[in-house]
Design a protein around this motif. Structure first.
Motif, PDB file in Angstrom:
ATOM      1  N   TYR A   4       0.839  -1.199   0.000  1.00 35.80           N
ATOM      2  CA  TYR A   4       0.000   0.000   0.000  1.00 35.80           C
ATOM      3  C   TYR A   4       0.874   1.250   0.000  1.00 35.80           C
ATOM      4  N   ASP A   7       2.184   1.943  -3.437  1.00 35.58           N
ATOM      5  CA  ASP A   7       1.088   2.418  -4.281  1.00 35.58           C
ATOM      6  C   ASP A   7       0.805   3.889  -4.025  1.00 35.58           C
ATOM      7  N   LEU A 151     -10.527   5.368  -5.785  1.00 34.72           N
ATOM      8  CA  LEU A 151     -10.714   5.777  -4.392  1.00 34.72           C
ATOM      9  C   LEU A 151     -11.209   7.227  -4.316  1.00 34.72           C
ATOM     10  N   VAL A 293     -14.473   0.679   0.077  1.00 33.07           N
ATOM     11  CA  VAL A 293     -13.945  -0.583   0.599  1.00 33.07           C
ATOM     12  C   VAL A 293     -13.425  -1.452  -0.544  1.00 33.07           C
ATOM     13  N   VAL A 295     -12.020  -0.469  -3.210  1.00 35.67           N
ATOM     14  CA  VAL A 295     -10.692   0.001  -3.615  1.00 35.67           C
ATOM     15  C   VAL A 295      -9.601  -0.698  -2.813  1.00 35.67           C
ATOM     16  N   LEU A 296      -9.802  -0.822  -1.517  1.00 36.00           N
ATOM     17  CA  LEU A 296      -8.786  -1.451  -0.667  1.00 36.00           C
ATOM     18  C   LEU A 296      -8.517  -2.888  -1.102  1.00 36.00           C
ATOM     19  N   PHE A 297      -9.576  -3.581  -1.501  1.00 36.62           N
ATOM     20  CA  PHE A 297      -9.389  -4.944  -2.007  1.00 36.62           C
ATOM     21  C   PHE A 297      -8.731  -4.923  -3.392  1.00 36.62           C
ATOM     22  N   SER A 298      -9.180  -4.014  -4.250  1.00 31.04           N
ATOM     23  CA  SER A 298      -8.703  -4.032  -5.636  1.00 31.04           C
ATOM     24  C   SER A 298      -7.236  -3.660  -5.748  1.00 31.04           C
ATOM     25  N   MET A 299      -6.710  -2.861  -4.812  1.00 30.58           N
ATOM     26  CA  MET A 299      -5.290  -2.513  -4.858  1.00 30.58           C
ATOM     27  C   MET A 299      -4.410  -3.734  -4.640  1.00 30.58           C
ATOM     28  N   ARG A 300      -4.893  -4.702  -3.894  1.00 37.03           N
ATOM     29  CA  ARG A 300      -4.098  -5.888  -3.600  1.00 37.03           C
ATOM     30  C   ARG A 300      -4.498  -7.105  -4.428  1.00 37.03           C
TER      31      ARG A 300
END
Length: 435
Positions: A4, A7, A151, A293, A295-300
């Protein structure tokens, strides 16, 4: 290995920060619009669901009619200037709608014409946005860049749903549309500040485009092409990839259902049984929080088969329409909207990143325009049928029909080998090594 923290390092890039700020503010302006426009129109003397359907259809039709032209323009001209023009046209449309609602001069043809300006602006802006991101973000950071842009957009949707509903309740739809127009104008100014070197142009591109690089003859990039020739080349890039056109067909039905549900049937049910604009703002806020929420999943999220996972994420989109159709309590409906937001954001990041990696940069805006055209082509049908369907069959029954369309279209897309088998670049290399 990305984290994160790495990123977030994209935020130190001035160009990315300007693009992020412009996109965030533009979406904030858009987030005011659904509540402001829906309840502003429904509050007019003699207006009903059919009136709202007409105005929203007038907004959607120019998106479809001019989308391909928008893709050609964005591949030919500097995408920064194209986006700037789109934001200013959008501002003009919303200012015109605001003036009409505030003065009380609201003939349906004039409302429809002003709404059509915003549809035209979307047709101009969206293909340019898809193409400009790889000009700003390095290839290996595309998913992070798309996620951060998401985001900002999603945070704006949360704020816009809450602030837009509050503005409508306290001041009326006209003033909410004034705020929207001002935000689009500010986004245009920020885009104007974005300084981009013209992207390096390859010496030749292959025509026809194909996934097999051995196919096609090289064509000089500086050769002048007609608009029709550009559209044909873009179509070859689009149609040669089964995973693209299958998912676009799926989304043509999904968007038809979502336009009907979000644009007409949901606000109508909120007015009839849920308490009005405050309840619908809560629904939209729940959806927007879900996208944050997501976004937090999609970044990883780095699936080996990104399009398969993306399509599976579309199934929960039916949930809020099922809950609305079954007269569930508002808190359950808002949770359903939250789930939809999480899944759709993850879909969006996977979809856009895969397109940006798989489609040549010089054709990306045209392919994006075919994508959006196909996805939106049945949207006006959903808007036009929503009002009459609510009258003939009932609002709840029409919402349940929207849920059925979403589920059937998604399951049909999963039958495609291109959707199931497309591998991410890293997984593709590992799979080849195992052979």
């Amino acid at each position: 290995m990305h984290s994160y923290l790495s990123d977030l390092g994209l935020l130190r890039d001035r160009r990315f920060t300007l693009l992020l700020s412009a996109r965030t503010i533009s979406v904030l302006g858009s987030a005011f619009a659904p509540v402001a426009l829906a309840f502003g129109i429904l509050a007019l003397p003699g207006a009903n669901a059919t009136t709202l359907s007409v105005v929203l259809t007038a907004e959607s039709l120019p998106m479809i009619v001019f989308m391909l032209a928008g893709g050609v323009i964005a591949d030919r001209l500097p995408r920064q200037r194209v986006m700037m023009a789109g934001e200013f046209v959008m501002a003009a449309g919303f200012f015109a709608l605001a003036v009409m609602l505030l003065t009380g001069w609201t003939p349906l043809p004039a409302l429809s014409a002003a709404a059509a300006l915003s549809g035209l602006a979307t047709a101009i802006t969206f293909p340019a946005l898809t193409g400009i991101i790889p000009e700003v973000v390095p290839l290996d950071r595309l998913q992070a860049g798309n996620a951060l842009l998401g985001l900002g957009a999603n945070a704006s949707r949360v704020a816009g749903a809450v602030l837009g509903g509050g503005t409508v309740v306290l001041f009326g739809g006209g003033w909410a549309l004034v705020v929207s127009g001002a935000m689009f104008a500010l986004a245009g100014v920020l885009i104007a500040m974005l300084r981009l070197d013209r992207a390096p142009v390859p010496e030749a591109v292959r025509v026809p485009a194909a996934e097999d690089p051995s196919e096609g003859e090289p064509a000089p990039r500086d050769e002048r092409h007609s608009v029709l020739s550009d559209l044909r080349d873009g179509w070859r890039e689009f149609s040669s990839r089964q995973w693209i056109w299958v998912v676009v067909l799926q989304f043509s039905l999904l968007v038809m259902a979502i336009q009907a549900g979000h644009g007409v049937l949901g606000p109508l049910l909120a007015k009839e049984t849920l308490g009005g604009p405050g309840a619908w703002s809560a629904f939209l806020a729940g959806e927007a929080i879900g996208t944050i929420v997501g976004v937090l999943f999609s970044m990883r999220l780095r699936p080996k088969r990104p399009i398969l996972v993306a399509v599976l994420l579309c199934l929960p989109a039916a949930l809020p329409y099922v809950l609305l159709g079954l007269d569930a309590p508002l808190w359950a409906i808002v949770i359903g909207a939250f789930v939809l937001g999480v899944c759709f954001d993850m879909f969006g990041v996977l979809w856009m990143t895969t397109m940006q990696r798989e489609v040549p940069a010089d054709a990306l805006s045209r392919v994006s325009s075919y994508d959006m055209l196909g996805s939106l082509m049945f949207g006006p049908i959903g808007l036009m049928l929503a009002g009459p369907a609510a009258y003939l069959f009932g609002t709840e029954e029409a919402l349940l029909a929207c849920a059925v369309i979403i589920v059937v279209a998604t399951l049909a897309a999963l039958l495609s080998p291109g959707v199931r088998n497309l591998r991410a670049p890293g997984a593709r290399v590992r799979h080849a090594d195992l052979k």
